[in-house]
Design a protein around this motif. Structure first.
Motif, PDB file in Angstrom:
ATOM      1  N   SER A  91       3.242 -26.814 -20.740  1.00  0.00           N
ATOM      2  CA  SER A  91       3.726 -25.515 -20.256  1.00  0.00           C
ATOM      3  C   SER A  91       5.244 -25.446 -20.304  1.00  0.00           C
ATOM      4  O   SER A  91       5.827 -24.435 -20.735  1.00  0.00           O
ATOM      5  CB  SER A  91       3.234 -25.278 -18.823  1.00  0.00           C
ATOM      6  OG  SER A  91       1.827 -25.251 -18.765  1.00  0.00           O
ATOM      7  N   SER A  92       5.904 -26.521 -19.877  1.00  0.00           N
ATOM      8  CA  SER A  92       7.367 -26.555 -19.866  1.00  0.00           C
ATOM      9  C   SER A  92       7.937 -26.518 -21.279  1.00  0.00           C
ATOM     10  O   SER A  92       8.954 -25.858 -21.539  1.00  0.00           O
ATOM     11  CB  SER A  92       7.854 -27.811 -19.134  1.00  0.00           C
ATOM     12  OG  SER A  92       7.455 -27.793 -17.782  1.00  0.00           O
ATOM     13  N   ILE A  93       7.279 -27.223 -22.203  1.00  0.00           N
ATOM     14  CA  ILE A  93       7.765 -27.251 -23.592  1.00  0.00           C
ATOM     15  C   ILE A  93       7.725 -25.851 -24.204  1.00  0.00           C
ATOM     16  O   ILE A  93       8.684 -25.385 -24.829  1.00  0.00           O
ATOM     17  CB  ILE A  93       6.927 -28.239 -24.424  1.00  0.00           C
ATOM     18  CG1 ILE A  93       7.219 -29.678 -23.977  1.00  0.00           C
ATOM     19  CG2 ILE A  93       7.219 -28.077 -25.919  1.00  0.00           C
ATOM     20  CD1 ILE A  93       6.304 -30.710 -24.613  1.00  0.00           C
ATOM     21  N   ILE A  94       6.595 -25.162 -24.032  1.00  0.00           N
ATOM     22  CA  ILE A  94       6.468 -23.815 -24.595  1.00  0.00           C
ATOM     23  C   ILE A  94       7.451 -22.852 -23.930  1.00  0.00           C
ATOM     24  O   ILE A  94       8.117 -22.047 -24.597  1.00  0.00           O
ATOM     25  CB  ILE A  94       5.016 -23.310 -24.438  1.00  0.00           C
ATOM     26  CG1 ILE A  94       4.073 -24.193 -25.285  1.00  0.00           C
ATOM     27  CG2 ILE A  94       4.893 -21.851 -24.854  1.00  0.00           C
ATOM     28  CD1 ILE A  94       2.607 -23.894 -25.069  1.00  0.00           C
ATOM     29  N   ALA A  95       7.572 -22.945 -22.603  1.00  0.00           N
ATOM     30  CA  ALA A  95       8.490 -22.064 -21.887  1.00  0.00           C
ATOM     31  C   ALA A  95       9.933 -22.288 -22.330  1.00  0.00           C
ATOM     32  O   ALA A  95      10.693 -21.318 -22.533  1.00  0.00           O
ATOM     33  CB  ALA A  95       8.352 -22.284 -20.377  1.00  0.00           C
ATOM     34  N   ASP A  96      10.318 -23.543 -22.493  1.00  0.00           N
ATOM     35  CA  ASP A  96      11.698 -23.838 -22.904  1.00  0.00           C
ATOM     36  C   ASP A  96      12.007 -23.280 -24.287  1.00  0.00           C
ATOM     37  O   ASP A  96      13.124 -22.804 -24.551  1.00  0.00           O
ATOM     38  CB  ASP A  96      11.931 -25.352 -22.885  1.00  0.00           C
ATOM     39  CG  ASP A  96      12.007 -25.914 -21.478  1.00  0.00           C
ATOM     40  OD1 ASP A  96      12.201 -25.111 -20.539  1.00  0.00           O
ATOM     41  OD2 ASP A  96      11.865 -27.141 -21.312  1.00  0.00           O
ATOM     42  N   ARG A  97      11.031 -23.318 -25.188  1.00  0.00           N
ATOM     43  CA  ARG A  97      11.267 -22.814 -26.543  1.00  0.00           C
ATOM     44  C   ARG A  97      11.273 -21.286 -26.585  1.00  0.00           C
ATOM     45  O   ARG A  97      11.890 -20.684 -27.471  1.00  0.00           O
ATOM     46  CB  ARG A  97      10.232 -23.400 -27.497  1.00  0.00           C
ATOM     47  CG  ARG A  97      10.434 -24.900 -27.725  1.00  0.00           C
ATOM     48  CD  ARG A  97       9.552 -25.431 -28.838  1.00  0.00           C
ATOM     49  NE  ARG A  97       9.766 -24.727 -30.106  1.00  0.00           N
ATOM     50  CZ  ARG A  97       9.118 -25.023 -31.231  1.00  0.00           C
ATOM     51  NH1 ARG A  97       8.236 -26.016 -31.232  1.00  0.00           N
ATOM     52  NH2 ARG A  97       9.350 -24.333 -32.333  1.00  0.00           N
ATOM     53  N   LEU A  98      10.572 -20.644 -25.638  1.00  0.00           N
ATOM     54  CA  LEU A  98      10.571 -19.190 -25.581  1.00  0.00           C
ATOM     55  C   LEU A  98      11.815 -18.655 -24.862  1.00  0.00           C
ATOM     56  O   LEU A  98      12.276 -17.546 -25.151  1.00  0.00           O
ATOM     57  CB  LEU A  98       9.319 -18.690 -24.843  1.00  0.00           C
ATOM     58  CG  LEU A  98       7.977 -18.839 -25.573  1.00  0.00           C
ATOM     59  CD1 LEU A  98       6.842 -18.480 -24.631  1.00  0.00           C
ATOM     60  CD2 LEU A  98       7.940 -17.956 -26.822  1.00  0.00           C
ATOM     61  N   ARG A  99      12.344 -19.449 -23.955  1.00  0.00           N
ATOM     62  CA  ARG A  99      13.433 -18.985 -23.087  1.00  0.00           C
ATOM     63  C   ARG A  99      14.692 -18.666 -23.888  1.00  0.00           C
ATOM     64  O   ARG A  99      15.142 -19.442 -24.717  1.00  0.00           O
ATOM     65  CB  ARG A  99      13.733 -20.036 -22.025  1.00  0.00           C
ATOM     66  CG  ARG A  99      14.809 -19.606 -21.009  1.00  0.00           C
ATOM     67  CD  ARG A  99      14.973 -20.610 -19.898  1.00  0.00           C
ATOM     68  NE  ARG A  99      13.781 -20.635 -19.047  1.00  0.00           N
ATOM     69  CZ  ARG A  99      12.900 -21.618 -19.014  1.00  0.00           C
ATOM     70  NH1 ARG A  99      13.091 -22.691 -19.783  1.00  0.00           N
ATOM     71  NH2 ARG A  99      11.851 -21.548 -18.223  1.00  0.00           N
ATOM     72  N   GLY A 100      15.239 -17.489 -23.614  1.00  0.00           N
ATOM     73  CA  GLY A 100      16.491 -17.104 -24.245  1.00  0.00           C
ATOM     74  C   GLY A 100      16.310 -16.432 -25.589  1.00  0.00           C
ATOM     75  O   GLY A 100      16.910 -15.390 -25.862  1.00  0.00           O
ATOM     76  N   PHE A 102      13.211 -15.343 -26.940  1.00  0.00           N
ATOM     77  CA  PHE A 102      12.186 -14.306 -26.945  1.00  0.00           C
ATOM     78  C   PHE A 102      11.930 -13.719 -25.553  1.00  0.00           C
ATOM     79  O   PHE A 102      11.571 -12.555 -25.430  1.00  0.00           O
ATOM     80  CB  PHE A 102      10.880 -14.869 -27.511  1.00  0.00           C
ATOM     81  CG  PHE A 102      11.038 -15.500 -28.866  1.00  0.00           C
ATOM     82  CD1 PHE A 102      11.207 -14.711 -29.996  1.00  0.00           C
ATOM     83  CD2 PHE A 102      11.037 -16.873 -29.025  1.00  0.00           C
ATOM     84  CE1 PHE A 102      11.365 -15.282 -31.254  1.00  0.00           C
ATOM     85  CE2 PHE A 102      11.189 -17.463 -30.274  1.00  0.00           C
ATOM     86  CZ  PHE A 102      11.360 -16.663 -31.394  1.00  0.00           C
ATOM     87  N   LEU A 103      12.085 -14.550 -24.520  1.00  0.00           N
ATOM     88  CA  LEU A 103      11.860 -14.093 -23.149  1.00  0.00           C
ATOM     89  C   LEU A 103      12.982 -14.621 -22.261  1.00  0.00           C
ATOM     90  O   LEU A 103      13.523 -15.710 -22.503  1.00  0.00           O
ATOM     91  CB  LEU A 103      10.505 -14.596 -22.626  1.00  0.00           C
ATOM     92  CG  LEU A 103       9.247 -14.083 -23.356  1.00  0.00           C
ATOM     93  CD1 LEU A 103       8.013 -14.803 -22.862  1.00  0.00           C
ATOM     94  CD2 LEU A 103       9.110 -12.573 -23.175  1.00  0.00           C
ATOM     95  N   VAL A 104      13.308 -13.845 -21.222  1.00  0.00           N
ATOM     96  CA  VAL A 104      14.412 -14.242 -20.344  1.00  0.00           C
ATOM     97  C   VAL A 104      14.014 -15.440 -19.482  1.00  0.00           C
ATOM     98  O   VAL A 104      14.712 -16.452 -19.439  1.00  0.00           O
ATOM     99  CB  VAL A 104      14.847 -13.059 -19.455  1.00  0.00           C
ATOM    100  CG1 VAL A 104      15.931 -13.503 -18.466  1.00  0.00           C
ATOM    101  CG2 VAL A 104      15.353 -11.906 -20.323  1.00  0.00           C
ATOM    102  N   ASP A 105      12.913 -15.320 -18.780  1.00  0.00           N
ATOM    103  CA  ASP A 105      12.468 -16.399 -17.890  1.00  0.00           C
ATOM    104  C   ASP A 105      10.954 -16.549 -17.999  1.00  0.00           C
ATOM    105  O   ASP A 105      10.202 -16.114 -17.119  1.00  0.00           O
ATOM    106  CB  ASP A 105      12.874 -16.101 -16.444  1.00  0.00           C
ATOM    107  CG  ASP A 105      12.557 -17.264 -15.509  1.00  0.00           C
ATOM    108  OD1 ASP A 105      12.434 -18.401 -16.001  1.00  0.00           O
ATOM    109  OD2 ASP A 105      12.425 -17.019 -14.292  1.00  0.00           O
ATOM    110  N   PRO A 106      10.471 -17.140 -19.095  1.00  0.00           N
ATOM    111  CA  PRO A 106       9.020 -17.213 -19.323  1.00  0.00           C
ATOM    112  C   PRO A 106       8.301 -18.111 -18.317  1.00  0.00           C
ATOM    113  O   PRO A 106       8.802 -19.166 -17.944  1.00  0.00           O
ATOM    114  CB  PRO A 106       8.925 -17.795 -20.739  1.00  0.00           C
ATOM    115  CG  PRO A 106      10.196 -18.558 -20.919  1.00  0.00           C
ATOM    116  CD  PRO A 106      11.243 -17.797 -20.159  1.00  0.00           C
TER     117      PRO A 106
END
Length: 226
Positions: A91-100, A102-106
């Motif tokens: 979950s953290s890996i995907i969120a970190d790659r989306l953050r900034g 594609f998404l502000v705070d996924p």
């Protein structure tokens, strides 16, 4: 005729019984293996279905299948390496790659569709090696008994328990013969523990020798302790 085979003969081909000799291994003076601290040890494997939810981005949410290495292809990100990671880490890996980008705070959740039941694996010189339920935190002797006991070539003083706690791998050496006699404590096991029972090279060679000697021939063998 009496056939005498000296201990030195048997020792010549003895298996190395040392431990802690590999690089990256440190021998400690711990009196017992540490117990897991309640964390799940489940890691994502190959060909697994994962339900992935991205809060506020339903178009990214869905069911994904991992490849032969446990990784997956995720929209916008392409290949994401999550094999052998816990769901929270994925979950953290995907969120970190989306953050900034594609998404502000996924906020991402990764949930396996099917969690394998907790189990303990035992191999080596037992009659029925395999995986057995870890429910109730069974002891070493209970798992050995579930595996239908030791084989005739088992080395009861050479039983290893391998366990990972907080990312650190531990290996403990136990004497099943002493546990049976009440001279040592029967350790409790936990989910994902791996038990390996060593073998006795001397006992195997003795059987080979007996097959070569006529049944009518007296035989004296001096066995060294391996």
């Amino acid at each position: 005729m009496i056939v005498t085979i000296l201990a030195a003969t048997l020792a010549a081909c003895a298996t190395d019984r040392g431990f802690g000799l590999a690089s990256g291994i440190e021998v400690t003076d711990l009196q017992a293996l540490p117990a897991p601290r309640g964390e799940t040890l489940y890691t994502i494997g190959p060909q697994e279905k994962l339900d992935i939810f991205v809060v506020g981005a339903e178009e990214l949410s869905g069911t994904y299948l991992t490849d032969e290495e446990g990784n997956l292809v995720f929209p916008l990100l392409g290949q994401v390496e999550i094999g052998q990671r816990r769901p929270s880490e994925a979950s953290s890996i995907i969120a970190d790659r989306l953050r900034g980008r594609f998404l502000v705070d996924p906020q991402v959740r990764v949930i396996p569709e099917e969690l394998p039941p907790p189990s303990i694996s035992i191999g080596g010189e037992v009659k029925r090696p395999g995986s057995y339920p870890a429910a109730g935190q069974p002891t070493l002797m209970q798992i050995v008994n579930q595996a239908e006991g030791l084989t005739e070539y088992a080395e009861s003083e050479d039983v290893l328990i391998m366990r990972t706690v907080d990312g650190q791998r531990y290996i403990g050496l136990y004497n099943v013969a002493a546990i049976r006699r009440g001279n040592a404590e029967d350790p409790r096991l936990f989910a994902d523990d791996l038990v390996m029972v060593g073998d006795s090279p001397a006992r195997r060679r003795l059987d080979d020798i007996l097959q070569l000697v006529p049944l009518s021939t007296p035989l004296v063998v001096l066995l060294n302790r391996i």
